[in-house]
Design an enzyme around this catalytic site. Structure first.
Site, mmCIF file in Angstrom:
data_model
loop_
_atom_site.group_PDB
_atom_site.id
_atom_site.type_symbol
_atom_site.label_atom_id
_atom_site.label_comp_id
_atom_site.label_asym_id
_atom_site.label_seq_id
_atom_site.Cartn_x
_atom_site.Cartn_y
_atom_site.Cartn_z
ATOM 1 N N HIS A 181 -2.495 21.756 -1.970
ATOM 2 C CA HIS A 181 -3.049 21.134 -3.180
ATOM 3 C C HIS A 181 -2.135 21.508 -4.334
ATOM 4 O O HIS A 181 -1.998 22.696 -4.645
ATOM 5 C CB HIS A 181 -4.464 21.648 -3.442
ATOM 6 C CG HIS A 181 -5.406 21.417 -2.294
ATOM 7 N ND1 HIS A 181 -6.255 20.331 -2.237
ATOM 8 C CD2 HIS A 181 -5.615 22.128 -1.152
ATOM 9 C CE1 HIS A 181 -6.955 20.384 -1.107
ATOM 10 N NE2 HIS A 181 -6.595 21.463 -0.423
ATOM 11 N N HIS A 188 -0.618 20.717 4.179
ATOM 12 C CA HIS A 188 -1.907 20.982 3.535
ATOM 13 C C HIS A 188 -1.651 21.855 2.319
ATOM 14 O O HIS A 188 -1.599 23.079 2.414
ATOM 15 C CB HIS A 188 -2.853 21.669 4.538
ATOM 16 C CG HIS A 188 -4.245 21.860 4.037
ATOM 17 N ND1 HIS A 188 -5.334 21.981 4.882
ATOM 18 C CD2 HIS A 188 -4.742 21.968 2.790
ATOM 19 C CE1 HIS A 188 -6.433 22.157 4.174
ATOM 20 N NE2 HIS A 188 -6.096 22.163 2.881
ATOM 21 N N HIS A 192 -10.465 17.012 4.829
ATOM 22 C CA HIS A 192 -10.897 18.373 5.128
ATOM 23 C C HIS A 192 -12.182 18.262 5.951
ATOM 24 O O HIS A 192 -13.100 17.508 5.587
ATOM 25 C CB HIS A 192 -11.238 19.143 3.852
ATOM 26 C CG HIS A 192 -10.051 19.599 3.051
ATOM 27 N ND1 HIS A 192 -9.036 18.768 2.683
ATOM 28 C CD2 HIS A 192 -9.746 20.825 2.550
ATOM 29 C CE1 HIS A 192 -8.141 19.459 1.983
ATOM 30 N NE2 HIS A 192 -8.541 20.713 1.877
ATOM 31 N N GLU A 237 -14.024 23.370 7.614
ATOM 32 C CA GLU A 237 -13.580 24.574 6.902
ATOM 33 C C GLU A 237 -14.822 25.463 6.741
ATOM 34 O O GLU A 237 -14.896 26.540 7.306
ATOM 35 C CB GLU A 237 -12.969 24.210 5.546
ATOM 36 C CG GLU A 237 -12.499 25.426 4.741
ATOM 37 C CD GLU A 237 -12.007 25.059 3.331
ATOM 38 O OE1 GLU A 237 -12.373 23.988 2.814
ATOM 39 O OE2 GLU A 237 -11.263 25.890 2.737
ATOM 40 N N ASP A 264 -2.439 25.706 1.609
ATOM 41 C CA ASP A 264 -3.651 25.291 0.909
ATOM 42 C C ASP A 264 -3.494 25.421 -0.613
ATOM 43 O O ASP A 264 -3.125 24.453 -1.270
ATOM 44 C CB ASP A 264 -4.865 26.092 1.430
ATOM 45 C CG ASP A 264 -6.186 25.346 1.309
ATOM 46 O OD1 ASP A 264 -6.176 24.194 0.868
ATOM 47 O OD2 ASP A 264 -7.229 25.920 1.684
ATOM 48 N N ASP A 265 -3.773 26.606 -1.150
ATOM 49 C CA ASP A 265 -3.683 26.851 -2.597
ATOM 50 C C ASP A 265 -2.937 28.169 -2.801
ATOM 51 O O ASP A 265 -3.536 29.207 -3.112
ATOM 52 C CB ASP A 265 -5.094 26.936 -3.199
ATOM 53 C CG ASP A 265 -5.876 25.665 -2.973
ATOM 54 O OD1 ASP A 265 -5.639 24.686 -3.690
ATOM 55 O OD2 ASP A 265 -6.712 25.648 -2.041
HETATM 56 N N1 ADE Z 1 -9.519 21.987 -2.968
HETATM 57 C C1 ADE Z 1 -8.509 22.844 -3.099
HETATM 58 N N2 ADE Z 1 -8.491 23.686 -2.070
HETATM 59 C C2 ADE Z 1 -9.509 23.356 -1.249
HETATM 60 C C3 ADE Z 1 -10.007 23.841 -0.014
HETATM 61 N N3 ADE Z 1 -9.464 24.876 0.607
HETATM 62 N N4 ADE Z 1 -11.079 23.244 0.517
HETATM 63 C C4 ADE Z 1 -11.653 22.220 -0.091
HETATM 64 N N5 ADE Z 1 -11.227 21.719 -1.247
HETATM 65 C C5 ADE Z 1 -10.158 22.275 -1.835
HETATM 66 ZN ZN ZN Z 2 -7.352 22.375 1.275
#
Ligand code: ADE
Ligand code: ZN
Length: 330
Positions: free
Chosen positions: A11, A9, A189, A192, A270-271
């Site tokens: 991005h 996971h 997703h 969340e 994630d990011d």
């Molecule tokens: N795009 C990038 N990170 C995300 C996240 N945590 N949830 C939804 N969309 C995303």
């Molecule tokens: Zn994500």
């Protein structure tokens, strides 16, 4: 040596570190509305998912050429490899680029310049997963799938991301059916910020094989029982959950409870440029905050390879699983 793990996971646009953002901006003649990297980092205080997404999409303005996407992927793989990532399944958001006039070919070929040879250059096998933006229309998602057709030899699966609440999975039934017919793997997703019903819908309507986040399944014991029974992998992102306020503090993250319930959990970043750490940093955070022992950490690493889309190379999966089994904690 760090624990070997798969990242499922991630991005790629969320790996854009402030330093690289400014370097790409200078190279491409793009002006960012921040004085310097310090001022940009000051903006990394998020209230929720949307407040993060606003900045995430804004900074994408610096990604314009194949070389930009290649540099982004190279920087990510270098950091990930240093933290024990041996396999990475990488999300990208083509609609956010197409809307800025950047072609699908620029994005995919730019990423592929690095991903195509990543096992040899970085010691990390990779897969690409194309995400649809759920706050855009279903028609836009279908057009995006169409635009990706010349590149399907480089794309393993499809995902669903961006603002969750108010955009239930059912909106994307048709595009997921079309993706399945093309032989693409499916993830989304769900849970969340959105309710547990979105997780059920992602499974039943979209046919997803993994759930990204899935955190809010805990509100529905019958859903938890189903996820356990069907061994549906969840790609959890602990530091992301804290930064986007899905959980109050890392100490209160439910990962341990979820493992004890028998859920097939994985730990991901994630990011990472925005949320304070890469895959290994997420492992370290839950290890110390939740007091996870060595066997739980080994279980998380093992789960990551079990949940990976490595069906086309089971020998590689077995090799990674053997590395996890043989790993000795220092
Ligand atoms: N795009 C990038 N990170 C995300 C996240 N945590 N949830 C939804 N969309 C995303
Ligand atoms: Zn994500």
């Amino acid at each position: 040596m760090p624990l070997p793990k798969a990242e499922l996971h991630l991005h790629i646009e969320g790996t854009l570190e402030p330093e690289l953002a400014f370097a790409l901006a200078a190279r491409g003649g793009v002006t960012l509305p921040y004085a310097d990297t310090g001022a940009l980092r000051e903006a990394y205080r998020f209230e929720d998912l949307q407040s993060f997404l606003d900045l995430y999409y804004e900074l994408m303005a610096v990604l314009r050429t194949e070389r930009d996407f290649a540099d982004l992927a190279d920087a990510y793989l270098t950091r990930a490899a240093a933290q024990g990532v041996r396999h990475a399944e990488i999300f990208f958001d083509p609609q956010a680029h197409l809307a800025r006039g950047v072609a699908m070919e620029t994005v995919v070929e730019g990423l592929w310049r690095v991903l195509g040879d990543s096992e040899r250059t970085h010691g990390v096998s990779t897969r690409l997963i194309m995400c649809f933006l759920r706050d855009e229309s279903a028609e836009s998602a279908l057009r995006t799938l169409d635009a990706a057709k010349p590149f399907l030899d480089r794309i393993t699966g499809v995902g669903l991301d961006s603002a969750e609440v108010g955009h239930p999975p059912v909106k994307f039934r048709e595009v997921y059916e079309a993706a399945a017919a093309l032989g693409l793997r499916r993830v989304a997703h769900a849970g969340e910020e959105g309710p547990p019903e979105y997780i059920t819908e992602a499974l039943d309507v979209l046919g997803v094989e993994r759930v990204d986040h899935g955190l809010r399944c805990l509100e529905d014991p019958a859903l938890v029982a189903r996820l356990v029974r069907e061994r549906v992998p969840l790609t959890l992102c602990p530091l992301s959950n804290v930064r986007l306020r899905a959980v109050d503090t890392i100490e209160r993250h439910p990962l341990r409870t979820m493992l004890e319930a028998g859920l097939l959990c994985t730990v991901n970043s994630d990011d990472p440029a925005y949320f304070g750490g890469y895959a290994g940093d997420n492992f370290d955070a839950v290890r110390s905050a939740l007091g996870l022992g060595e066997e739980r950490l080994r279980e998380l690493a093992r789960n990551s390879f079990l949940a990976a889309f490595l069906d086309d190379d089971e020998a590689l999966r077995e090799r990674y699983l053997a590395e996890v089994a043989a790993y000795s904690f220092g």
